[in-house]
Enzyme design. Structure first.
Site, mmCIF file in Angstrom:
data_model
loop_
_atom_site.group_PDB
_atom_site.id
_atom_site.type_symbol
_atom_site.label_atom_id
_atom_site.label_comp_id
_atom_site.label_asym_id
_atom_site.label_seq_id
_atom_site.Cartn_x
_atom_site.Cartn_y
_atom_site.Cartn_z
ATOM 1 N N TRP A 123 -4.721 -2.804 -0.061
ATOM 2 C CA TRP A 123 -3.474 -2.058 0.156
ATOM 3 C C TRP A 123 -3.098 -2.045 1.626
ATOM 4 C CZ3 TRP A 123 -0.929 -2.221 -3.954
ATOM 5 C CH2 TRP A 123 -1.505 -1.968 -5.207
ATOM 6 N N ASP A 175 -1.419 6.164 4.284
ATOM 7 C CA ASP A 175 -1.152 5.907 2.868
ATOM 8 C C ASP A 175 -2.202 6.707 2.088
ATOM 9 O OD1 ASP A 175 -0.992 4.995 0.284
ATOM 10 O OD2 ASP A 175 -1.257 2.868 0.774
ATOM 11 N N LYS A 219 -1.377 8.439 -8.957
ATOM 12 C CA LYS A 219 -2.834 8.567 -9.003
ATOM 13 C C LYS A 219 -3.253 10.026 -9.010
ATOM 14 C CE LYS A 219 -2.963 4.013 -7.557
ATOM 15 N NZ LYS A 219 -2.378 3.159 -6.529
HETATM 16 C C1 LIG Z 1 -1.877 2.179 -5.932
HETATM 17 C C2 LIG Z 1 -1.798 2.109 -4.472
HETATM 18 C C3 LIG Z 1 -0.689 1.563 -3.820
HETATM 19 C C4 LIG Z 1 0.472 0.926 -4.564
HETATM 20 O O1 LIG Z 1 1.291 1.904 -5.039
HETATM 21 P P1 LIG Z 1 2.677 1.589 -5.773
HETATM 22 O O2 LIG Z 1 3.168 2.977 -5.996
HETATM 23 O O3 LIG Z 1 2.345 0.860 -7.035
HETATM 24 O O4 LIG Z 1 3.523 0.788 -4.871
HETATM 25 C C5 LIG Z 1 -0.660 1.590 -2.445
HETATM 26 N N1 LIG Z 1 -1.673 2.124 -1.730
HETATM 27 C C6 LIG Z 1 -2.763 2.657 -2.328
HETATM 28 C C7 LIG Z 1 -3.855 3.248 -1.496
HETATM 29 C C8 LIG Z 1 -2.859 2.666 -3.718
HETATM 30 O O5 LIG Z 1 -3.945 3.198 -4.310
#
Ligand SMILES: *Cc1c(COP(=O)(O)O)cnc(C)c1O
Length: 360
Positions: A103, A172, A196
């Site tokens: 990511w 993030d 999540k």
């Molecule tokens: C799942 C995830 C993403 C991607 O997220 P989307 O909402 O599908 O764009 C980005 N960063 C992390 C840490 C993730 O776990």
């Protein structure tokens, strides 16, 4: 299957049962309005109040001062990979990144594609992203430092966040937002796709220090402009109304459970249960190195891929689903987000012990 399973999916992921029940009860008639939240104008007073409530809860749970603005955006965390360099870049300065896995790499690639000055100050690629780099310096010419607080795929998490002085720390937090207490004022900007740990997919939570909004240039795509969305309280265009509604219910659930410290304690207990089984076995081999183990995604291998397949299949037959690891790591990944119960994790550890006895 008539019963609900124990859901270890990485995302979209398990949601608190009381949240789903409330959504079910309110689906046809939201608060006596005679219509569903799915059918309501995003310009209505009722919806406006809902957005405000969700914002206030997000602020209150972690004691964010009102120098921070909460935004509800679309496009997932992936849209934020582009929004961050577009909004926060500064003349003569460089966007800095720590690469802790897939990511983070994707975030870096967006900065690169947009032709914004960037630099990778540290990376844990050499050890297969089993760790988090701690030995690096933030440049004096840094526009921001971007980290991925929890690496969903590898099962690593920053134990402590880096001190960045005047340089805004951008995180993030897609897979660990509100899994534990942190100092809100350490951050310039936090973003998280909700699916999540905070709600359904399709809504992204952004928490940004208000002074940083002044950096947003007018000539970037409207949909990614933090300043504009802040001015319009996330209602510049039609938002994901139902998603925001669900995020509000999840935040209410955190408060009803007793707040962030109760949630953190429970998360630590769940992770400990799993790591204890992994550490007391030669059969299971944990992927992440110890100091960087995640509270949210626990990753491990078995002696063979054959056994890993059998493990996933037998677990599923017992109602323990979503345990297959990401293809880049292989093996098993148990995602144990806030909504996963201690009992759910105990069911998994019992299964693990019995599996080892039978196959080890
Ligand atoms: C799942 C995830 C993403 C991607 O997220 P989307 O909402 O599908 O764009 C980005 N960063 C992390 C840490 C993730 O776990």
């Amino acid at each position: 299957m008539s019963e609900r399973v124990i859901n270890f999916n990485p995302g979209p992921a398990t949601l608190p049962l009381p949240v789903l029940k409330t959504a079910q009860e309110e689906l046809l008639n939201y608060h006596g309005e005679g219509m569903s939240i799915l059918e309501m104008s995003h310009r209505s007073k009722t919806f406006d109040a809902l957005v405000q409530e969700a914002e206030e809860r997000i602020r209150r749970i972690m004691n964010f001062p009102d120098t921070y603005q909460v935004l509800f955006l679309q496009g997932g965390a992936t849209a934020q990979f582009a929004a961050v360099p577009l909004n926060l870049s500064q003349e003569g300065k460089v966007g800095e990144y720590v690469n802790t896995g897939a990511w983070a790499t994707k975030a870096i690639k967006e900065a690169q594609k947009l032709d914004k000055p960037y630099r990778v100050v540290a990376s844990s690629e050499e050890d297969g992203f089993r760790s988090i780099p701690t030995d690096f310096k933030v440049g004096e010419d840094a526009a921001y430092l971007h980290i991925t607080s929890n690496n969903t795929i590898y099962g690593t998490q920053w134990p402590e966040y880096p001190q960045t002085g005047d340089v805004p720390l951008v995180a993030d937090m897609s897979s660990d937002l509100y899994c534990r207490r942190f100092n809100p004022e350490q951050f310039g900007l936090i973003y998280a796709g909700a699916q999540k740990n905070a709600g359904p997919s399709g809504v992204t939570i952004v928490i940004v220090r208000k002074d940083l909004l002044e950096r947003s240039p007018a000539n970037i795509p409207t949909i990614l402009n933090y300043k504009l969305f802040a001015e319009k309280h996330s209602l510049y265009n039609t938002p994901n109304c139902f998603g925001i509604y669900m995020v509000n219910l999840v935040m209410k659930w955190i408060e009803d459970e007793g707040g962030i410290d109760v949630i953190e304690q429970r998360n630590r207990k769940k992770a400990e249960l799993l790591y204890n089984v992994l550490d007391s076995s030669d059969f299971y081999r944990p992927h992440a190195s110890k100091p960087f183990r995640s509270l949210m995604n626990v990753t491990w291998r078995l002696p063979s891929e054959e056994l890993e397949k059998t493990f996933v299949a037998e677990a599923a037959a017992q109602g323990l689903v979503g345990l297959k690891g990401h293809r880049s790591v292989g093996g098993i990944r148990a995602s144990i987000y806030n909504a996963m119960t201690v009992e759910g994790v105990e069911r998994l550890t019992e299964f693990m012990k019995s599996f080892e006895q039978r196959y080890g």
